[in-house]
Design a protein around this motif. Structure first.
Motif, mmCIF file in Angstrom:
data_model
loop_
_atom_site.group_PDB
_atom_site.id
_atom_site.type_symbol
_atom_site.label_atom_id
_atom_site.label_comp_id
_atom_site.label_asym_id
_atom_site.label_seq_id
_atom_site.Cartn_x
_atom_site.Cartn_y
_atom_site.Cartn_z
ATOM 1 N N GLY A 115 101.287 121.989 18.359
ATOM 2 C CA GLY A 115 100.448 121.189 19.242
ATOM 3 C C GLY A 115 99.756 120.062 18.501
ATOM 4 O O GLY A 115 99.684 120.044 17.268
ATOM 5 N N MET A 116 99.207 119.114 19.271
ATOM 6 C CA MET A 116 98.615 117.905 18.709
ATOM 7 C C MET A 116 97.126 117.827 19.013
ATOM 8 O O MET A 116 96.682 118.144 20.121
ATOM 9 C CB MET A 116 99.307 116.663 19.265
ATOM 10 C CG MET A 116 100.792 116.561 18.935
ATOM 11 S SD MET A 116 101.109 116.380 17.172
ATOM 12 C CE MET A 116 100.355 114.777 16.853
ATOM 13 N N LEU A 117 96.368 117.364 18.011
ATOM 14 C CA LEU A 117 94.944 117.096 18.159
ATOM 15 C C LEU A 117 94.707 115.591 18.106
ATOM 16 O O LEU A 117 95.188 114.918 17.185
ATOM 17 C CB LEU A 117 94.162 117.767 17.026
ATOM 18 C CG LEU A 117 92.697 117.342 16.868
ATOM 19 C CD1 LEU A 117 91.862 117.868 18.033
ATOM 20 C CD2 LEU A 117 92.133 117.830 15.540
ATOM 21 N N PHE A 118 93.983 115.072 19.084
ATOM 22 C CA PHE A 118 93.566 113.672 19.111
ATOM 23 C C PHE A 118 92.037 113.674 19.183
ATOM 24 O O PHE A 118 91.464 114.095 20.189
ATOM 25 C CB PHE A 118 94.138 112.949 20.329
ATOM 26 C CG PHE A 118 95.636 112.858 20.339
ATOM 27 C CD1 PHE A 118 96.277 111.704 19.893
ATOM 28 C CD2 PHE A 118 96.415 113.916 20.785
ATOM 29 C CE1 PHE A 118 97.653 111.598 19.897
ATOM 30 C CE2 PHE A 118 97.799 113.828 20.800
ATOM 31 C CZ PHE A 118 98.420 112.672 20.347
ATOM 32 N N LEU A 119 91.389 113.186 18.128
ATOM 33 C CA LEU A 119 89.938 113.300 18.055
ATOM 34 C C LEU A 119 89.325 111.989 17.576
ATOM 35 O O LEU A 119 89.809 111.376 16.630
ATOM 36 C CB LEU A 119 89.551 114.433 17.099
ATOM 37 C CG LEU A 119 88.091 114.877 17.095
ATOM 38 C CD1 LEU A 119 88.008 116.357 16.730
ATOM 39 C CD2 LEU A 119 87.244 114.065 16.131
#
Length: 246
Positions: free
Chosen positions: A140-144
């Motif tokens: 999964g991907m984290l965009f922060l």
């Protein structure tokens, strides 16, 4: 007459700055700072949609409550399931609660976690990083996005400011993440004020940027993670503290 003169003066000032400003402002930049691509401030939501808007995928937004108007992410998604999480109930919030207990409050795991302008308001951001790792699936991907240099706001709960390296340290390989991109953007021109200590007054302050951003991929689950059991090298990677000068 006074207001007319002020408007003219303001217009002249803007015109002059539009010409000479870029040359003057260049001195305030970090020369080797990575340019934003995936993390570009006004395109971050687009990257979230590209990564997660497919049938069967789930997107979690941490800090979803509409405070200054609607971002419209939920409305723009055509296929993915969207879950909005925030400290308070309100518009665009599906689950309300403390992000430090995120994994106990949301159901299941997610393919994308998105958060903007939240981490500066977290009393223990390292705990929330662990909680995000728990609810994000491997792959999964984290965009922060959060703040590096910005006005104090929503006090007294404005606790931290973050550099790009600070975000890399929070979401490091030790916690099961691979950094895809991390940087600072939206530079600020600053100086010390007349109210600073005498030796600092009016000195320029370079290397100020409004936003710190990271895109990271969750590569694996880390069972029994404990910040006290990992080494600094596992967090900072191949980087080194600058050696003494002279």
């Amino acid at each position: 007459m006074g207001s007319f003169v002020r408007r003219v003066a303001s217009g002249v000032r803007r015109a002059v700055l539009s010409v000479v400003g870029p040359r003057l402002d260049r001195a305030y930049l970090i020369p080797d700072l990575p340019r934003p691509d995936l993390t570009a401030h006004q395109a971050l939501q687009e990257r979230v949609i590209e990564a997660g808007d497919r049938p069967g995928l789930r997107i979690l937004e941490v800090g979803s409550r509409e405070v200054t108007g609607s971002y419209g992410l939920r409305q723009r998604l055509k296929h993915a399931e969207y879950v909005g999480f925030d400290y308070y109930p309100g518009p665009n919030v599906d689950v309300a609660g403390d992000a430090h207990r995120l994994s106990k409050l949301v159901e299941g795991r997610f393919d994308v976690v998105f958060s903007t302008a939240v981490f500066e308001h977290l009393a223990m951001p390292w705990v929330v990083a662990e909680e995000i790792a728990r609810v994000l699936k491997p792959g999964g991907m984290l965009f922060l996005e959060t703040h590096f240099s910005y006005s104090a706001h929503e006090r007294p709960w404005h606790f931290f400011q973050f550099s790009d390296m600070g975000l890399r340290a929070l979401f490091s390989p030790a916690l099961g993440f691979e950094c895809v991109e991390a940087t600072l953007q939206n530079p600020i021109v600053g100086r010390f004020s007349a109210y600073a200590d005498r030796y600092l007054r009016f000195r320029p302050v370079p290397a100020l940027y409004c936003h710190a951003t990271i895109v990271a991929r969750k590569t694996r689950d880390v069972e029994g993670f404990d910040w006290r059991k990992i080494t600094v090298a596992e967090v900072v990677g191949e980087t080194h503290y600058p050696p003494p000068v002279g």
